[in-house]
Scaffold this active site. Structure first.
Site, PDB file in Angstrom:
ATOM      1  N   ARG A 161       0.760  -1.252  -0.122  1.00 27.57           N
ATOM      2  CA  ARG A 161       0.061   0.377  -0.177  1.00 27.57           C
ATOM      3  C   ARG A 161       0.674   1.655   0.001  1.00 27.57           C
ATOM      4  O   ARG A 161       0.609   2.267   0.347  1.00 27.57           O
ATOM      5  CB  ARG A 161      -0.880  -0.205   0.825  1.00 27.57           C
ATOM      6  CG  ARG A 161      -1.914  -0.914   1.087  1.00 27.57           C
ATOM      7  CD  ARG A 161      -2.810  -0.570   0.190  1.00 27.57           C
ATOM      8  NE  ARG A 161      -3.456  -2.251  -0.049  1.00 27.57           N
ATOM      9  CZ  ARG A 161      -3.665  -3.811  -0.706  1.00 27.57           C
ATOM     10  NH1 ARG A 161      -2.371  -3.782  -1.142  1.00 27.57           N
ATOM     11  NH2 ARG A 161      -4.281  -4.282  -0.259  1.00 27.57           N
ATOM     12  N   SER A 230     -11.118  -0.434   2.966  1.00 28.54           N
ATOM     13  CA  SER A 230     -10.616  -0.219   4.049  1.00 28.54           C
ATOM     14  C   SER A 230      -9.720   0.733   4.130  1.00 28.54           C
ATOM     15  O   SER A 230      -9.298   1.449   3.277  1.00 28.54           O
ATOM     16  CB  SER A 230      -9.453  -2.088   3.472  1.00 28.54           C
ATOM     17  OG  SER A 230      -9.848  -3.117   2.656  1.00 28.54           O
ATOM     18  N   GLU A 327      -5.239   3.432   5.463  1.00 31.03           N
ATOM     19  CA  GLU A 327      -4.737   3.738   4.147  1.00 31.03           C
ATOM     20  C   GLU A 327      -5.505   4.804   3.698  1.00 31.03           C
ATOM     21  O   GLU A 327      -4.668   4.868   2.455  1.00 31.03           O
ATOM     22  CB  GLU A 327      -5.402   1.943   3.699  1.00 31.03           C
ATOM     23  CG  GLU A 327      -5.127   2.103   2.718  1.00 31.03           C
ATOM     24  CD  GLU A 327      -5.592   0.687   1.887  1.00 31.03           C
ATOM     25  OE1 GLU A 327      -6.152   0.224   0.540  1.00 31.03           O
ATOM     26  OE2 GLU A 327      -5.761  -0.331   2.663  1.00 31.03           O
TER      27      GLU A 327
END
Length: 344
Positions: A161, A230, A327
């Protein structure tokens, strides 16, 4: 009265924020032109795709620049397909496009919201596949010099990520992405929800269909319920810390990483803090997936959602001594806010 522009429809959290102006770029030269015009006025500029990975904490004092550079160009040789895709294409529509053309390789990344230009920034991934495994290059404009630069996959410095672009969002504007998909296709079914499938008989379209069903069962539709998927990254810890946790929680799910470390499930950690479905004002944790924060009736403020995230962060830290990292990008009055300022 100074005119303000509504951003509610431009972020999947459906936060009711405003900006000073909004412009849309359909070509590389207009994107640079709009950016320079806004920058010359001494105001911040935020280049936006689908707004599927951001949280507006307050109104934005500058210009929102929508990147809508389109185009899908496919070439092939005996061993692979090469795709050159404009940053303004929707990622999920690209996946569907390749499946319809019998070009496999993107099926595990089905149903991920957002635009192609955002995919390299956080190295999108799902069900055992990350963009870094199929990315050949990323074309970006250096906003200071105006020159277009091609970053090879290795130069993108992809990590979980993360990429070179995530910390340089004010320096570069991604305009296109190059993908390389091999013709000798092998299904990637390592993820536990796909492990029951027969790797010798499954087709790319069937993998796509399975993932489509899974994602729609456990993730809320942003059209109906504001969310950004998420909210937190899955934490990656060292093996010594992991062994200590496994002695206390033997059923804790984990995934070995290439560097020897262990990736844990952030959703599992949150759920085992008894937070699944927890309501905080107009924000909440999605009852079907603890990793997803939702704007229940699309009237929660960005700070309300951030306060819920901070509550989760502290609960997980207290119980497991693990510090989750968001995130989702946090956007303040003048641009992106370092999450360390919020999650301490």
């Amino acid at each position: 009265m100074e005119r303000r522009f509504q951003l509610k429809s431009l972020n999947t959290f459906s936060v009711n924020a405003f900006s000073k102006s909004i412009v849309t770029a359909h070509h590389e030269h207009t994107l640079l032109k709009f950016w320079r015009k806004a920058y010359s006025k001494g105001k911040p500029v935020l280049i936006l795709g689908g707004g599927s990975n951001i949280l507006f904490l307050e109104n934005y004092s500058g210009t929102i620049l929508l990147n809508r550079i389109k185009g899908i160009f496919i070439t092939e040789n005996k061993t692979e397909w090469q795709l050159h895709v404009g940053a303004g294409e929707k990622w999920d529509e690209l996946v569907v496009h390749t499946i319809k053309k019998n070009i496999p390789g993107l099926e595990n990344l089905a149903c991920i919201p957002g635009y192609v230009g955002a995919a390299p920034i956080q190295n999108i991934g799902a069900y055992g596949v990350e963009l870094s495994q199929i990315c050949e290059y990323v074309d970006a404009i250096d906003l200071c010099s105006g020159k277009k630069i091609r970053f090879t996959c290795s130069e993108c410095d992809f990590k979980y990520r993360d990429s070179i672009f995530r910390n340089c969002l004010e320096k570069y504007a991604i305009v296109s992405v190059g993908l390389r998909l091999r013709k000798r296709w092998k299904p990637i079914l390592d993820y536990h929800e796909l492990a029951h499938l027969d790797k010798f008989r499954i087709t790319p379209r069937q993998v796509f269909n399975f993932i489509y069903i899974i994602r729609h069962k456990k993730l809320p539709d942003p059209v109906l319920v504001g969310n950004a998927g998420s909210f937190f990254k899955n934490p990656i810890i060292d093996i010594k810390t992991a062994r200590c946790l496994f002695q206390i929680y033997p059923n804790m799910p984990y995934y070995y990483q290439k560097d020897g470390r262990i990736k844990l499930s952030a959703g599992w950690l949150i759920e085992h803090c008894q937070l699944k479905g927890y309501v905080f004002g107009e924000a909440a944790i999605y009852p079907k997936q603890a990793l997803v924060l939702i704007n229940r009736k699309k009237i929660a403020t960005g700070t309300e959602i951030a306060a819920l995230a901070l509550y989760i962060y502290n609960k997980v830290a207290d119980k497991f001594n693990i510090y989750l990292q968001p995130e989702v990008r946090l956007i303040g009055n003048y641009g992106e806010i370092n999450p360390k300022k919020l999650f301490m």
